[in-house]
Design an enzyme around this catalytic site. Structure first.
Site, PDB file in Angstrom:
ATOM      1  N   GLU A   1       2.042  24.625  61.343  1.00  0.00           N
ATOM      2  CA  GLU A   1       2.267  23.374  62.048  1.00  0.00           C
ATOM      3  C   GLU A   1       3.231  23.521  63.221  1.00  0.00           C
ATOM      4  O   GLU A   1       4.048  24.439  63.259  1.00  0.00           O
ATOM      5  CB  GLU A   1       2.828  22.326  61.065  1.00  0.00           C
TER       6      GLU A   1
ATOM      7  N   CYS B   1       8.414  21.813  68.941  1.00  0.00           N
ATOM      8  CA  CYS B   1       8.967  22.694  67.916  1.00  0.00           C
ATOM      9  C   CYS B   1       7.814  23.551  67.408  1.00  0.00           C
ATOM     10  O   CYS B   1       6.849  23.026  66.842  1.00  0.00           O
ATOM     11  CB  CYS B   1       9.565  21.855  66.785  1.00  0.00           C
TER      12      CYS B   1
ATOM     13  N   CYS C   1       7.187  30.749  55.113  1.00  0.00           N
ATOM     14  CA  CYS C   1       8.491  31.313  55.446  1.00  0.00           C
ATOM     15  C   CYS C   1       9.038  32.087  54.254  1.00  0.00           C
ATOM     16  O   CYS C   1       9.013  31.586  53.123  1.00  0.00           O
ATOM     17  CB  CYS C   1       9.466  30.201  55.835  1.00  0.00           C
TER      18      CYS C   1
ATOM     19  N   CYS D   1      14.618  28.654  51.812  1.00  0.00           N
ATOM     20  CA  CYS D   1      15.689  27.659  51.730  1.00  0.00           C
ATOM     21  C   CYS D   1      15.276  26.586  50.722  1.00  0.00           C
ATOM     22  O   CYS D   1      14.176  26.030  50.807  1.00  0.00           O
ATOM     23  CB  CYS D   1      15.945  27.033  53.093  1.00  0.00           C
TER      24      CYS D   1
ATOM     25  N   CYS E   1      13.886  23.094  51.762  1.00  0.00           N
ATOM     26  CA  CYS E   1      12.857  23.101  52.808  1.00  0.00           C
ATOM     27  C   CYS E   1      11.464  23.228  52.200  1.00  0.00           C
ATOM     28  O   CYS E   1      11.187  24.149  51.424  1.00  0.00           O
ATOM     29  CB  CYS E   1      13.123  24.255  53.769  1.00  0.00           C
TER      30      CYS E   1
ATOM     31  N   CYS F   1      12.677  17.970  60.224  1.00  0.00           N
ATOM     32  CA  CYS F   1      13.216  19.260  59.790  1.00  0.00           C
ATOM     33  C   CYS F   1      13.138  19.379  58.274  1.00  0.00           C
ATOM     34  O   CYS F   1      13.581  18.489  57.550  1.00  0.00           O
ATOM     35  CB  CYS F   1      14.679  19.397  60.238  1.00  0.00           C
TER      36      CYS F   1
END
Length: 347
Positions: free
Chosen positions: A83, A96, A103, A107, A110, A328
């Protein structure tokens, strides 16, 4: 078939004025097919089509937020998805972009980290997000002047391809962006920060997702954080600033009862002493199954006041696109029912 967008502009096929025309079609006018390049001969267009692919995406979907932000969901030709987020403001248009599918940083707060790691994106798949978003919004690619490598993925772990993409973004015959308007965000890969320090021709800005000033808390938030201690990250940041002279942004997601204690604000101020920096306090954006809550407004204000009293340049960043799952920490290939997609598909 090779993707044309993977090439640096100086490596594009054709020569002289014909190459300039080709670059203009791709980066200034943002056309999605070689057939649309009408000032190139039919033979040249046919030869390009036989040798190169122009579009990195098999399909594109959008989810539009009530605040004007747009989440773009890209399906790559291998079936993987990632995305990007388009954020229009009165005085600028920002995108962004992602550097990976998923990933590996993991985290804990996230949604992208919960997906795990798929693969690195190529330079053309990174740059192609800008061109596709421009096409979807009905604007010229060069109208997007601000870019952040803050989407899916850890850019420092796809370092070479991310730097190649940055050089395409900056090239005057490509997107011609300003180095002052491109920011790379990292969870704190000290080796990558040091490599970026040596990139004399880039000059892009650096943001570090610190999220906690003490090791115990940081490793709870970032399970992979043990590979790069806070001391190592800060040493690399100071080297970066000593060489480049650039201010560093520290990203700090506010997690209720975990990293929002005032003693942590004091410790963060101590860490930043002598560093020219700006701290972005980011209220945690919700997603199903996260197990975390954002700090209260009162605690965020108290944390802010503590930093400011210690001379830290600080602000609270209100994320856009929450209702579209585009804020975010929310990027996870979801299509929230609170927003509606317009079904745009790229050429």
């Amino acid at each position: 078939m090779p993707l044309l967008l993977d090439l640096h502009p100086d490596q594009y096929p054709l020569s002289g004025f014909r190459r300039t025309q080709l670059l203009s079609w791709v980066f200034e006018q943002g056309v999605g097919t070689f057939d649309a390049m009408t000032n190139l001969s039919a033979d040249t267009r046919r030869e390009l089509q036989e040798k190169y692919s122009l579009n990195p995406f098999r399909d594109i979907e959008t989810v539009r937020s009530h605040d004007g932000s747009v989440k773009y969901l890209f399906t790559l030709f291998d079936g993987r998805q990632m995305e990007a987020v388009y954020m229009p403001y009165l005085d600028r248009k920002t995108i962004c972009v992602s550097t990976m599918v998923g990933c590996p940083a993991r985290c804990a707060f996230c949604a992208t980290g919960a997906m795990g790691f798929g693969r690195n994106l190529t330079p053309g798949e990174i740059v192609g997000q800008v061109l596709a978003v421009a096409g979807g919004e009905g604007i010229a690619p060069r109208e997007i002047r601000n870019l952040v490598f803050m989407g899916m993925g850890e850019a420092m772990l796809n370092y070479d391809f991310t730097m190649q993409a940055a050089r395409i973004l900056l090239h005057p015959q490509a997107l011609g962006m300003s180095k002052r308007r491109i920011t790379l965000s990292t969870v704190g890969i000290a080796k990558g920060i040091r490599r970026l320090t040596e990139e004399d021709d880039l000059g892009i800005k650096l943001a570090i997702s610190l999220h906690a000033p003490d090791e115990d808390t940081r490793q709870r938030i970032i399970p992979t954080g043990a590979a790069n201690s806070i001391a190592e990250i800060m040493a690399a940041a100071r080297e970066y600033q000593a060489v480049t002279g650039r201010r560093i942004t520290m990203e700090y997601t506010m997690l209720r009862g975990l990293n929002d204690h005032l003693w942590q604000a004091e410790l963060l101020a101590d860490l930043l002493r002598g560093l020219v920096s700006h701290v972005n306090l980011i209220p945690m954006n919700p997603w199903d199954g996260s197990g975390f809550e954002s700090s209260t407004e009162e605690q965020i204000q108290a944390f802010y006041d503590t930093l400011q009293a210690r001379g830290v340049d600080v602000s609270v960043r209100r994320s856009r696109g929450k209702d579209a799952g585009a804020a975010c920490g929310q990027l996870a290939l979801k299509r929230p029912t609170a927003a509606t997609g317009d079904g745009y598909a790229g050429a």
